[in-house]
Design an enzyme around this catalytic site. Structure first.
Site, short mmCIF file in Angstrom:
data_model
loop_
_atom_site.label_atom_id
_atom_site.label_comp_id
_atom_site.label_asym_id
_atom_site.label_seq_id
_atom_site.Cartn_x
_atom_site.Cartn_y
_atom_site.Cartn_z
N SER A 267 41.72 -27.15 42.21
CA SER A 267 41.42 -25.74 41.96
C SER A 267 42.51 -25.09 41.11
O SER A 267 43.67 -25.49 41.13
CB SER A 267 41.29 -24.99 43.28
OG SER A 267 40.22 -25.50 44.04
N HIS B 168 32.14 -23.89 41.48
CA HIS B 168 32.21 -22.44 41.45
C HIS B 168 33.37 -21.95 40.58
O HIS B 168 34.39 -22.60 40.44
CB HIS B 168 32.35 -21.84 42.85
CG HIS B 168 33.00 -22.73 43.85
ND1 HIS B 168 32.41 -23.07 45.04
CD2 HIS B 168 34.18 -23.39 43.83
CE1 HIS B 168 33.20 -23.88 45.71
NE2 HIS B 168 34.27 -24.09 44.99
N ALA C 145 46.09 -29.11 42.23
CA ALA C 145 45.72 -27.70 42.17
C ALA C 145 46.83 -26.87 41.54
O ALA C 145 48.02 -27.13 41.75
CB ALA C 145 45.42 -27.18 43.57
N ASP D 261 -1.58 -4.47 14.52
CA ASP D 261 -1.34 -3.85 15.82
C ASP D 261 -2.43 -4.19 16.83
O ASP D 261 -2.60 -3.49 17.83
CB ASP D 261 -1.20 -2.33 15.68
CG ASP D 261 -2.43 -1.67 15.08
OD1 ASP D 261 -3.40 -2.39 14.74
OD2 ASP D 261 -2.43 -0.43 14.94
N ASN E 29 39.84 -23.64 25.35
CA ASN E 29 39.36 -24.33 24.14
C ASN E 29 39.58 -23.55 22.86
O ASN E 29 39.28 -24.05 21.78
CB ASN E 29 37.87 -24.63 24.29
CG ASN E 29 37.03 -23.37 24.48
OD1 ASN E 29 37.47 -22.42 25.10
ND2 ASN E 29 35.82 -23.39 23.94
N ARG F 296 53.92 -27.30 38.60
CA ARG F 296 54.02 -26.09 39.40
C ARG F 296 55.45 -25.58 39.36
O ARG F 296 56.41 -26.36 39.30
CB ARG F 296 53.64 -26.35 40.86
CG ARG F 296 52.22 -26.79 41.09
CD ARG F 296 52.01 -27.11 42.55
NE ARG F 296 50.67 -27.64 42.79
CZ ARG F 296 50.36 -28.39 43.84
NH1 ARG F 296 51.29 -28.69 44.74
NH2 ARG F 296 49.12 -28.83 44.01
N GLN G 197 0.88 -1.17 0.00
CA GLN G 197 0.00 0.00 0.00
C GLN G 197 0.92 1.22 0.00
O GLN G 197 1.37 1.68 1.04
CB GLN G 197 -0.92 0.02 1.22
CG GLN G 197 -1.94 1.17 1.18
CD GLN G 197 -2.75 1.29 2.45
OE1 GLN G 197 -2.38 0.75 3.49
NE2 GLN G 197 -3.86 2.02 2.37
N ASN H 62 -1.05 1.98 19.73
CA ASN H 62 -0.56 3.17 19.02
C ASN H 62 0.68 3.76 19.67
O ASN H 62 1.37 4.57 19.05
CB ASN H 62 -1.66 4.23 18.95
CG ASN H 62 -2.79 3.83 18.03
OD1 ASN H 62 -2.56 3.45 16.89
ND2 ASN H 62 -4.01 3.88 18.53
#
EC number: 2.7.7.23
Length: 456
Positions: free
Chosen positions: A405, A363, A423, A105, A386, A440, A76, A227
């Site tokens: 850890s 964690h 660790a 709408d 990765n 280490r 239109q 609207n």
């Protein structure tokens, strides 16, 4: 009753000036889905043979956002009224089908109401959706004679007497395709707005002796248009309240229905508990006795029986087996999978990773592109390294592994069953079964050493 074939026209050409947005109005979202998509979905569920979408403003954006194969795009170019919009779609109407007119709408129109309207449409006549308002200011009034609908008068063209009428036009109607095309060809713009009103076909039908049957929606919210953003926010709240009510009645415990957000489809088992400010997006399945804490976001995921997701956890495209515990403050990204009884704690992130039965990452951990066996302990601060800047590589950890850890696993790497990672270790080579891996820097100690002191 037996219905004729039916096509739907959705008017979506408006600019949406009052939204103050670069986005076409009908693409603004309600419950995470574009308003016009709600209407398209209703049309398809109703069994529309074709859906003609009349567009104007923002056509490129609309076509990018809406990918439904059943859509026929109708331009239109000039917005000259609802009748003019329907005239653009008329060449696509079959003579022997019904044409249902909807609005992009008006997002909460229900399939049930539309089916009642379709069933009520008289042969050769028009089915019209109307409502009664205490304050009908601004709406087209339904005129009647001896109880029969005779026409619709727009507010700006109505007399003082007609403005006292409380029954108003919602704009939603259905008529036969051949009749619709004939009436559309007779429309004129001889009115205060200088526009072609679709509502004028009601008077044309009445003049031909055709019957017009009015049907009322189940809820006023079904026919409320948008609207501006305030109206959109109000409809969002209406929609969310309705969804919460359905879930409560189906046995889901929502701790505060006013603070629950469903932006998709939720399938659930028995005795599910959902705390405040939880967002459900896409297709989500919750098993029996699932508990979700406050502030969680669950998207396109399957959550098994007896799982507990603690507060402020984000889960997307994930599968959790039974009895898993997640969070608080965990993030499970696409491709994460937890097997039965696995645990992911606070500040743990997973992506494209599988955590085996009974395994735990308590964690401060990142697990990406990883396959982790059963009964594995992942210590705090563990990272699967990765990505080398160009490619992703996989980490494989066997059953019964203990990862200490502050461990870095530089992929690609495999840790054998029963191994222990000390660790602080950086793992760069495969670790054999039941082996201890430790890397280490030797610890040194300087007696009597004093820290530097700042000069005053």
């Amino acid at each position: 009753m037996l219905n004729n074939a039916m096509s739907v026209v959705i008017l979506a050409a408006g600019k949406g000036t009052r939204m103050y947005s670069d986005l076409p109005k009908v693409l603004h979202t309600l419950a995470g889905k574009a308003m016009v998509q709600h209407v398209i979905d209703a049309a398809n569920e109703l069994g529309a043979a074709h859906v003609h979408l009349v567009y104007g403003h923002g056509g490129d954006l609309l076509k990018q956002a809406l990918k439904d194969d059943n859509l026929n795009w109708v331009l239109q170019a000039e917005q000259l009224g609802t009748g003019h919009a329907m005239q653009q779609a008329a060449p696509f109407f079959a003579d022997d089908e019904d044409i249902l007119m909807l609005y992009g709408d008006v997002p909460l129109i229900s399939v049930e109401t539309l089916q009642r309207l379709r069933d009520a449409k008289p042969q050769g006549g028009i089915g019209l959706l109307t409502v009664k308002l205490d304050d009908p200011t601004g709406y087209g009034r339904i005129t009647r004679e001896n109880g029969k609908v005779t026409g619709i008068v727009e507010h700006k063209d109505a007399t003082d007497e007609q403005r006292q009428i409380q029954e108003i036009n919602t704009g939603i109607l259905i008529a036969n395709g051949a009749d619709m095309k004939r009436w559309l060809a007779k429309l004129t713009n001889n009115n205060a707005q200088g526009e072609y009103y679709i509502t004028d076909i009601i008077a044309l039908a009445y003049q031909e002796g055709r019957e017009i049957v009015a049907v009322h929606p189940q809820r006023l919210s079904e026919v409320e248009g948008v609207n501006n953003r305030l109206q959109l926010s109000r409809l969002e709240r209406v929609y969310q309240s309705e969804q919460a009510e359905k879930l409560l009645l189906a046995g889901v415990m929502l701790r505060d229905p006013a603070r629950f957000y469903l932006r998709g489809t939720l399938t659930h088992g028995r005795d599910v508990e959902i705390d405040t400010n939880v967002i459900i997006e896409g297709n989500v399945t919750l098993g029996h006795r699932v508990k979700i804490g406050t502030g969680c976001v669950i998207k396109n995921s399957v959550i098994g029986d007896d799982c507990e997701i603690s507060p402020y956890t984000v889960v997307e495209d994930v599968n959790l087996a039974a009895a898993c515990t997640i969070g608080p403050f965990a993030r499970l990204r696409p491709g994460a999978e937890l097997l039965e009884g696995a645990h992911v704690g606070n500040f743990v992130e997973m992506k494209k990773a599988r955590l085996g039965k009974g395994s735990k990452a308590g964690h401060l951990t990142y697990l990406g592109d990883a396959e982790i066996g059963d009964n594995v302990n992942i210590g705090a601060g563990t990272i699967t390294c990765n990505y080398d800047g160009a490619n992703k590589f996989k980490t494989i950890i066997g059953d019964d592994v203990f990862v200490g850890s502050d461990t870095q696993l530089v992929a690609p790497v495999t840790v054998g069953k029963g191994a222990t990672i000390a660790a602080g270790t950086t793992v760069t080579r495969n670790v054999g079964e039941n082996a201890l891996a430790i890397s280490r820097v030797p610890q040194t100690q300087k007696e009597g050493w004093r820290r530097p002191v700042k000069k005053k």
